[in-house]
Design a protein around this motif. Structure first.
Motif, PDB file in Angstrom:
ATOM      1  N   SER A 166      80.953  83.185  14.355  1.00 46.01           N
ATOM      2  CA  SER A 166      80.829  83.663  15.738  1.00 46.01           C
ATOM      3  C   SER A 166      81.403  82.659  16.728  1.00 46.01           C
ATOM      4  CB  SER A 166      79.375  84.005  16.083  1.00 46.01           C
ATOM      5  OG  SER A 166      78.575  82.852  16.085  1.00 46.01           O
ATOM      6  N   GLY A 212      84.893  88.524  17.699  1.00 42.81           N
ATOM      7  CA  GLY A 212      85.317  89.814  17.163  1.00 42.81           C
ATOM      8  C   GLY A 212      84.901  90.016  15.719  1.00 42.81           C
ATOM      9  N   ALA A 245      82.045  89.615  14.619  1.00 41.16           N
ATOM     10  CA  ALA A 245      80.752  90.306  14.669  1.00 41.16           C
ATOM     11  C   ALA A 245      80.947  91.813  14.544  1.00 41.16           C
ATOM     12  CB  ALA A 245      80.013  89.956  15.956  1.00 41.16           C
ATOM     13  N   ASN A 246      81.975  92.343  15.181  1.00 45.36           N
ATOM     14  CA  ASN A 246      82.248  93.786  15.079  1.00 45.36           C
ATOM     15  C   ASN A 246      82.582  94.185  13.647  1.00 45.36           C
ATOM     16  OD1 ASN A 246      81.887  94.232  17.843  1.00 45.36           O
ATOM     17  ND2 ASN A 246      83.997  93.715  18.275  1.00 45.36           N
ATOM     18  N   VAL A 252      79.292  94.241  11.711  1.00 51.42           N
ATOM     19  CA  VAL A 252      78.483  95.423  12.043  1.00 51.42           C
ATOM     20  C   VAL A 252      79.070  96.662  11.376  1.00 51.42           C
ATOM     21  CG1 VAL A 252      77.779  96.956  13.925  1.00 51.42           C
ATOM     22  CG2 VAL A 252      77.540  94.486  14.171  1.00 51.42           C
ATOM     23  N   GLU A 253      80.393  96.801  11.438  1.00 49.90           N
ATOM     24  CA  GLU A 253      81.040  97.951  10.803  1.00 49.90           C
ATOM     25  C   GLU A 253      80.860  97.948   9.290  1.00 49.90           C
ATOM     26  OE1 GLU A 253      85.114  97.847  12.097  1.00 49.90           O
ATOM     27  OE2 GLU A 253      84.569  98.296  14.173  1.00 49.90           O
ATOM     28  N   HIS A 303      73.792  94.683  10.487  1.00 45.96           N
ATOM     29  CA  HIS A 303      73.404  94.990  11.862  1.00 45.96           C
ATOM     30  C   HIS A 303      72.563  93.921  12.541  1.00 45.96           C
ATOM     31  CE1 HIS A 303      75.196  98.898  11.428  1.00 45.96           C
ATOM     32  NE2 HIS A 303      74.586  99.000  10.267  1.00 45.96           N
ATOM     33  N   TYR A 322      91.085  91.585   9.699  1.00 46.34           N
ATOM     34  CA  TYR A 322      90.923  91.543  11.165  1.00 46.34           C
ATOM     35  C   TYR A 322      91.665  90.339  11.741  1.00 46.34           C
ATOM     36  CZ  TYR A 322      88.729  90.046  15.502  1.00 46.34           C
ATOM     37  OH  TYR A 322      88.514  89.578  16.773  1.00 46.34           O
TER      38      TYR A 322
END
Length: 69
Positions: A14, A19, A21-22, A25-26, A30, A63
């Motif tokens: 982080s 980004g 983190a996204n 989560v995906e 969570h 990513y």
């Protein structure tokens, strides 16, 4: 670019790029913002959530490569 590995902590990721983190989560993780997760490695966090570490790591790397392309 920093290399993200299975041993990289959630806090380090982080700090490097929010980004990520996204991506987490995906992937089904969570509790990315949970203070207790900051010291967990990616591998530990994936185990807790029943996620495949290699798959999540591949998503993170995809990513990051996409950002530099």
């Amino acid at each position: 670019m920093v290399e993200i590995t299975k041993a990289t902590t959630m806090g380090q990721m982080s700090d490097y790029d929010m980004g990520i983190a996204n991506v987490l989560v995906e992937s089904g993780m969570h509790c990315v913002g949970c203070p207790s997760s900051i010291h967990e490695s990616l591998e530990e966090a994936c185990q807790v959530h029943g996620l495949g570490t290699d798959s999540v790591l591949q998503s993170i790397r995809h990513y990051l490569v996409g950002k530099t392309a």
